[in-house]
Design a protein around this motif. Sequence first.
Motif, PDB file in Angstrom:
ATOM      1  N   VAL A 214     -16.259  41.428  49.989  1.00 33.63           N
ATOM      2  CA  VAL A 214     -15.628  40.238  50.566  1.00 33.63           C
ATOM      3  C   VAL A 214     -15.807  39.042  49.648  1.00 33.63           C
ATOM      4  O   VAL A 214     -14.883  38.258  49.417  1.00 33.63           O
ATOM      5  CB  VAL A 214     -16.208  39.943  51.964  1.00 33.63           C
ATOM      6  CG1 VAL A 214     -15.665  38.629  52.500  1.00 33.63           C
ATOM      7  CG2 VAL A 214     -15.875  41.083  52.927  1.00 33.63           C
ATOM      8  N   GLY A 215     -17.015  38.882  49.103  1.00 32.63           N
ATOM      9  CA  GLY A 215     -17.273  37.774  48.192  1.00 32.63           C
ATOM     10  C   GLY A 215     -16.440  37.879  46.930  1.00 32.63           C
ATOM     11  O   GLY A 215     -15.926  36.869  46.408  1.00 32.63           O
ATOM     12  N   THR A 216     -16.273  39.098  46.424  1.00 25.88           N
ATOM     13  CA  THR A 216     -15.454  39.306  45.229  1.00 25.88           C
ATOM     14  C   THR A 216     -13.999  38.933  45.499  1.00 25.88           C
ATOM     15  O   THR A 216     -13.332  38.328  44.655  1.00 25.88           O
ATOM     16  CB  THR A 216     -15.531  40.780  44.785  1.00 25.88           C
ATOM     17  OG1 THR A 216     -16.900  41.140  44.598  1.00 25.88           O
ATOM     18  CG2 THR A 216     -14.789  40.982  43.476  1.00 25.88           C
ATOM     19  N   ALA A 217     -13.516  39.292  46.696  1.00 26.76           N
ATOM     20  CA  ALA A 217     -12.133  38.955  47.057  1.00 26.76           C
ATOM     21  C   ALA A 217     -11.941  37.436  47.118  1.00 26.76           C
ATOM     22  O   ALA A 217     -10.912  36.912  46.679  1.00 26.76           O
ATOM     23  CB  ALA A 217     -11.779  39.582  48.402  1.00 26.76           C
ATOM     24  N   ARG A 218     -12.939  36.723  47.628  1.00 28.09           N
ATOM     25  CA  ARG A 218     -12.829  35.262  47.706  1.00 28.09           C
ATOM     26  C   ARG A 218     -12.790  34.626  46.321  1.00 28.09           C
ATOM     27  O   ARG A 218     -11.998  33.711  46.054  1.00 28.09           O
ATOM     28  CB  ARG A 218     -14.006  34.713  48.513  1.00 28.09           C
ATOM     29  CG  ARG A 218     -13.928  35.031  50.002  1.00 28.09           C
ATOM     30  CD  ARG A 218     -15.197  34.614  50.724  1.00 28.09           C
ATOM     31  NE  ARG A 218     -15.112  34.907  52.156  1.00 28.09           N
ATOM     32  CZ  ARG A 218     -16.141  34.839  52.988  1.00 28.09           C
ATOM     33  NH1 ARG A 218     -17.353  34.506  52.528  1.00 28.09           N
ATOM     34  NH2 ARG A 218     -15.976  35.124  54.265  1.00 28.09           N
ATOM     35  N   ILE A 219     -13.658  35.112  45.422  1.00 30.00           N
ATOM     36  CA  ILE A 219     -13.666  34.573  44.062  1.00 30.00           C
ATOM     37  C   ILE A 219     -12.348  34.900  43.356  1.00 30.00           C
ATOM     38  O   ILE A 219     -11.812  34.089  42.593  1.00 30.00           O
ATOM     39  CB  ILE A 219     -14.866  35.142  43.272  1.00 30.00           C
ATOM     40  CG1 ILE A 219     -16.174  34.631  43.872  1.00 30.00           C
ATOM     41  CG2 ILE A 219     -14.772  34.748  41.797  1.00 30.00           C
ATOM     42  CD1 ILE A 219     -17.413  35.196  43.209  1.00 30.00           C
ATOM     43  N   THR A 220     -11.815  36.088  43.628  1.00 31.25           N
ATOM     44  CA  THR A 220     -10.541  36.476  43.025  1.00 31.25           C
ATOM     45  C   THR A 220      -9.432  35.521  43.428  1.00 31.25           C
ATOM     46  O   THR A 220      -8.565  35.160  42.616  1.00 31.25           O
ATOM     47  CB  THR A 220     -10.164  37.910  43.436  1.00 31.25           C
ATOM     48  OG1 THR A 220     -11.199  38.801  43.013  1.00 31.25           O
ATOM     49  CG2 THR A 220      -8.854  38.331  42.805  1.00 31.25           C
ATOM     50  N   LYS A 221      -9.453  35.088  44.684  1.00 37.68           N
ATOM     51  CA  LYS A 221      -8.428  34.137  45.144  1.00 37.68           C
ATOM     52  C   LYS A 221      -8.534  32.813  44.401  1.00 37.68           C
ATOM     53  O   LYS A 221      -7.523  32.167  44.098  1.00 37.68           O
ATOM     54  CB  LYS A 221      -8.556  33.930  46.651  1.00 37.68           C
ATOM     55  CG  LYS A 221      -8.186  35.174  47.459  1.00 37.68           C
ATOM     56  CD  LYS A 221      -8.295  34.941  48.957  1.00 37.68           C
ATOM     57  CE  LYS A 221      -7.891  36.200  49.736  1.00 37.68           C
ATOM     58  NZ  LYS A 221      -7.923  36.003  51.196  1.00 37.68           N
ATOM     59  N   VAL A 222      -9.769  32.411  44.086  1.00 32.16           N
ATOM     60  CA  VAL A 222      -9.955  31.191  43.295  1.00 32.16           C
ATOM     61  C   VAL A 222      -9.363  31.368  41.903  1.00 32.16           C
ATOM     62  O   VAL A 222      -8.663  30.494  41.375  1.00 32.16           O
ATOM     63  CB  VAL A 222     -11.454  30.826  43.194  1.00 32.16           C
ATOM     64  CG1 VAL A 222     -11.655  29.651  42.247  1.00 32.16           C
ATOM     65  CG2 VAL A 222     -12.017  30.509  44.575  1.00 32.16           C
TER      66      VAL A 222
END
Length: 520
Positions: A370-378
Amino acid sequence: MSKTAVIWLTIAAYAVFIVAVGLISNRKSKSMGDFTVGGRNAGAWVSALSYGTAYFSAVMFIGYAGTTGWKYGIWAVLPGLGNAIFGSLLAWLVLAKRTRRATRRMKIKSMPQFFDSRFVSRPMKLFSAVVIFLFLLPYSASVYKGLTSVCAVLLNVDEQVCMIVIALASAAVVVLGGYIATLKADFVQGIVMFAGVLALIVAVVRCQQVGGLAAGMEAITRKTAELKLGPADHIALWATVLMTSFGTWGLPQMIHKYYGIRDDKEVKRGTIISTLFALVIAGGGYFIGSLSRLFFSELPSPPAGGAGHPDYLIPNMLDQAGLPVILIGIVLVLLIAASVSTLSSITITASSTVTMDLLKERFFPRLSSVGTARITKVFCAVFVVLSYFIANTRTPILDMMSYSWGILSGCFLAPYAVSLYWKGINRAGAWAGMIAGFVAAAPPVMCKLFFPAASLPFFGKVADLGPHFACLAMVLSLVFCIVFSQVARSAGWRSGESNPSFYEEEAEAPAQEAKEFQTV
């Protein structure tokens, strides 16, 4: 209602649709798997149309179709046919099934992960992640540039405003919904593109400048003969055909479309759908571009003034063809849809790659999905902003795209495609192929940046030879992959060891996510 009002209302309806898809998909795109492969359960229609809309954007319609039509006349239809036969039909036949199986079996979500799994090389994984992020940027920028030229001519809107609106639209789809949102949007956008191109072909052929299919073909054949194309022109034309067709075989955002296909049956159906889609979209787009000399005797100038430029051929053709107002609105939506689809695919591929395969690999190994997905959106937002700045340079659309495709395909096509079929390729061969492809494709980029006047006898300026060097890079990379794999194995190098476990088949577990794609 005025022409401008109808066009803006049509575009507004499309914008509402895009935002709605992003918002609806947001709750289903939490983990990295959701964001990148959407549950690996996509059907044939969704996968094929997503592949096609990622393939064809305003770059093809505006940059390549206009430029090749102006340079080669009726011969400009060859890239469109090549895209359908080699870039779609043959690509799906050769790559789709084996890619789907390998990536599902090894739980691969990106091309760098594919290389790491096959060649057991983290340095190769990091190298490919950096190359993908950096060299997808000019491709993304070329999409912006192509679409803004249309909006500037048909809507008389400042190009800066157009770029900002396009950036926001693509960011909305990607950041909110990820892969699931792009699949849903691409399905609808693909249908719009298909219908829109068919209508556009009929309208352009019937316009006063063309005068019907028979008269138009006779006129453009005569204009083509007047061009007196020489050997260098035909070499350049075939370089464009081969780069835009076989180049897709090594582009990570195109290969990514195979990852999420549900099963082999859907691959077979997707092959047919993708080919027909490409035949209409690419064939129709390049055919329209081939008629450009029936509209102009010299290159049209940008709305802001200045020297004539091939990037403004198609927009001015559409403006002068006397198209019905509603069709102009549909054409604009068609181009926006194609471009946003391409931008979304590029952005997801580049941003997820740098996050999963570089940042998490080197700096945050314990980061959750989930954290990786959030950073990817950034990083998606960062990628969009960087693309915007590159699009503001004066580099032509065709050049930016050829630089990007040349480097990426030169590096990755041979190691990736050969790996699917030949167990004998090893780490030494893959590295040799990647480096040879990169070096061979780099001269046009380097000359554009540092030596703009550099030229070659017979061919001309090196900076204008992106397709030539891209084809050379793909061939050299293939040769180096095979030769160095054999040398490394014969010499007993550690990098010459095989990896038979990569090819071990096992029963597939049915995917549990993304059930909404099973009907299409």
